[in-house]
Design an enzyme around this catalytic site. Structure first.
Site, PDB file in Angstrom:
ATOM      1  N   GLU A  48      44.857  60.568   9.650  1.00 63.64           N
ATOM      2  CA  GLU A  48      45.410  61.644   8.833  1.00 63.64           C
ATOM      3  C   GLU A  48      44.805  61.654   7.432  1.00 63.64           C
ATOM      4  O   GLU A  48      44.461  62.717   6.897  1.00 63.64           O
ATOM      5  CB  GLU A  48      46.943  61.496   8.724  1.00 63.64           C
ATOM      6  CG  GLU A  48      47.675  61.604  10.046  1.00 63.64           C
ATOM      7  CD  GLU A  48      47.973  60.253  10.664  1.00 63.64           C
ATOM      8  OE1 GLU A  48      49.083  60.080  11.189  1.00 63.64           O
ATOM      9  OE2 GLU A  48      47.078  59.367  10.630  1.00 63.64           O
ATOM     10  N   CYS A  88      52.750  57.567  10.396  1.00 67.47           N
ATOM     11  CA  CYS A  88      53.464  56.381   9.927  1.00 67.47           C
ATOM     12  C   CYS A  88      54.141  56.660   8.594  1.00 67.47           C
ATOM     13  O   CYS A  88      53.694  57.481   7.794  1.00 67.47           O
ATOM     14  CB  CYS A  88      52.514  55.198   9.806  1.00 67.47           C
ATOM     15  SG  CYS A  88      51.237  55.386   8.543  1.00 67.47           S
ATOM     16  N   THR A 138      37.823  32.307  39.905  1.00 68.75           N
ATOM     17  CA  THR A 138      36.939  33.469  39.926  1.00 68.75           C
ATOM     18  C   THR A 138      35.630  33.170  39.218  1.00 68.75           C
ATOM     19  O   THR A 138      34.551  33.558  39.662  1.00 68.75           O
ATOM     20  CB  THR A 138      37.637  34.673  39.267  1.00 68.75           C
ATOM     21  OG1 THR A 138      38.800  35.024  40.033  1.00 68.75           O
ATOM     22  CG2 THR A 138      36.718  35.874  39.179  1.00 68.75           C
ATOM     23  N   ASP A 152      32.201  33.230  41.366  1.00 64.44           N
ATOM     24  CA  ASP A 152      31.355  34.417  41.181  1.00 64.44           C
ATOM     25  C   ASP A 152      30.475  34.388  39.938  1.00 64.44           C
ATOM     26  O   ASP A 152      29.552  35.195  39.817  1.00 64.44           O
ATOM     27  CB  ASP A 152      32.231  35.674  41.121  1.00 64.44           C
ATOM     28  CG  ASP A 152      33.089  35.849  42.359  1.00 64.44           C
ATOM     29  OD1 ASP A 152      32.652  35.384  43.430  1.00 64.44           O
ATOM     30  OD2 ASP A 152      34.179  36.432  42.260  1.00 64.44           O
ATOM     31  N   LEU A 201      32.164  39.956  33.517  1.00 62.11           N
ATOM     32  CA  LEU A 201      33.413  40.569  33.058  1.00 62.11           C
ATOM     33  C   LEU A 201      33.154  41.496  31.872  1.00 62.11           C
ATOM     34  O   LEU A 201      33.848  41.451  30.860  1.00 62.11           O
ATOM     35  CB  LEU A 201      34.447  39.497  32.683  1.00 62.11           C
ATOM     36  CG  LEU A 201      34.832  38.533  33.800  1.00 62.11           C
ATOM     37  CD1 LEU A 201      35.798  37.474  33.283  1.00 62.11           C
ATOM     38  CD2 LEU A 201      35.418  39.258  35.000  1.00 62.11           C
ATOM     39  N   GLY A 207      42.131  35.340  40.206  1.00 62.09           N
ATOM     40  CA  GLY A 207      42.210  35.519  41.658  1.00 62.09           C
ATOM     41  C   GLY A 207      43.642  35.529  42.165  1.00 62.09           C
ATOM     42  O   GLY A 207      44.595  35.840  41.447  1.00 62.09           O
ATOM     43  N   ARG A 242      45.965  33.279  42.950  1.00 62.09           N
ATOM     44  CA  ARG A 242      47.021  32.527  42.261  1.00 62.09           C
ATOM     45  C   ARG A 242      47.426  33.199  40.966  1.00 62.09           C
ATOM     46  O   ARG A 242      48.610  33.198  40.595  1.00 62.09           O
ATOM     47  CB  ARG A 242      46.550  31.099  41.989  1.00 62.09           C
ATOM     48  CG  ARG A 242      46.496  30.203  43.224  1.00 62.09           C
ATOM     49  CD  ARG A 242      46.044  28.806  42.881  1.00 62.09           C
ATOM     50  NE  ARG A 242      44.684  28.796  42.339  1.00 62.09           N
ATOM     51  CZ  ARG A 242      44.063  27.718  41.909  1.00 62.09           C
ATOM     52  NH1 ARG A 242      44.679  26.549  41.922  1.00 62.09           N
ATOM     53  NH2 ARG A 242      42.836  27.794  41.447  1.00 62.09           N
TER      54      ARG A 242
END
Length: 282
Positions: free
Chosen positions: A46, A69, A182, A186, A190, A260, A262
């Site tokens: 703003e 705000c 993971t 792999d 990410l 994964g 779990r």
């Protein structure tokens, strides 16, 4: 308001834990100024738009995707800037549960209209609003399944699904969370490998690795690539509620949980999942 949402997106990855905010000012039906929140601690959308509008702000309408705000933080209250500029009408998308800016403006004679494209506006800032309303980050659980509902041991999603995951899931969250299994299995990056348009996203989400048994190798890509400094490895075994508070303290307001098994189960049992995304190979 749709233009406000488009402008707000330009702050993606730069303003969290603050919200994504875009602002448009119109005078006699024409747009005279635009602005968006560009960086954490920087001027609010703003204020930027009002400064651009200058004298044209008097008697104009201000559109913003989140209620202005009314409390001072890193920046002065937007309500005061709106009043000082002589804005006569304010239209906002989503109400801000932590502020009563709309009420203050109404009390000072400004016409205020709220709830325009409210669902879209809330969706844009679901992490910020989750912190205000639930006291924790927004959590999205994502998993891939075979047609019979089983979780596969290998990659099964299509290129189109992968692209959607990057542009509409990963890029829209502050962080991606996986377990050590993971990373070991792999060695993933990410990261966000695709974008809707060139330079749409300037930063990939932070990477959160749960590794209570200190299992991930020091050579893992999440620890050695150019974005390694933004990887957070959690070595303690924390209850999910406590983990979310830890991540909130890091300025993380939305988390994509990718695995994964779990990790998925722990989040499901915690009751701290806001959205579940299941990808199935067609």
């Amino acid at each position: 308001m749709r233009r406000c949402l488009e402008l707000a997106e330009q702050g993606r990855g730069k303003v969290s834990p603050n919200p994504l905010v875009g602002c448009v000012i119109t005078h006699n039906g024409e747009i005279v100024a635009e602005g968006w929140h560009e960086a954490l601690g920087a001027r609010h959308a703003e204020k930027i738009a009002l400064e651009k509008a200058g004298a044209k702000a008097r008697g104009s309408t201000l559109y913003v995707n989140l209620e202005p705000c009314c409390r001072a933080g890193r920046q002065p209250p937007c309500t005061e800037a709106i009043l000082a500029a002589g804005i006569t009408r304010v239209v906002f998308g989503a109400a801000d549960p932590s502020n009563a800016g709309g009420d203050i403006l109404r009390a000072r004679g400004v016409e205020v209209i709220g709830g325009v494209l409210a669902a879209e506006s809330r969706r844009l800032n679901r992490g910020f609003l989750s912190v205000q309303e639930q006291g924790r980050p927004w959590v999205t659980l994502k998993c891939a399944q075979t047609r019979d509902g089983k979780i596969p041991s290998s990659h099964i999603t299509s290129e189109d699904q992968d692209r959607w995951t990057h542009t509409h899931l990963r890029a829209m969250h502050d962080a991606i969370l996986v377990g050590s299994g993971t990373v070991i299995a792999d060695n993933p990056q990410l990261s966000v490998r695709y974008s809707l348009t060139p330079n749409t996203y300037h930063l990939s989400p932070r990477r959160i690795i749960l590794d209570p048994h200190h299992e991930i190798p020091s050579t893992a890509r999440v620890l050695t690539d150019s974005d390694a400094s933004r990887t957070l490895v959690i070595r303690e075994k924390l209850p999910i509620a406590e983990l979310l508070q830890r991540l909130l303290g890091e300025g993380i307001t939305s988390i994509l949980v990718e695995g994964g098994t779990r990790v998925w189960k722990a989040f499901e049992e915690s009751g701290c999942i806001d959205e579940t995304v299941i990808l199935r190979r067609q």
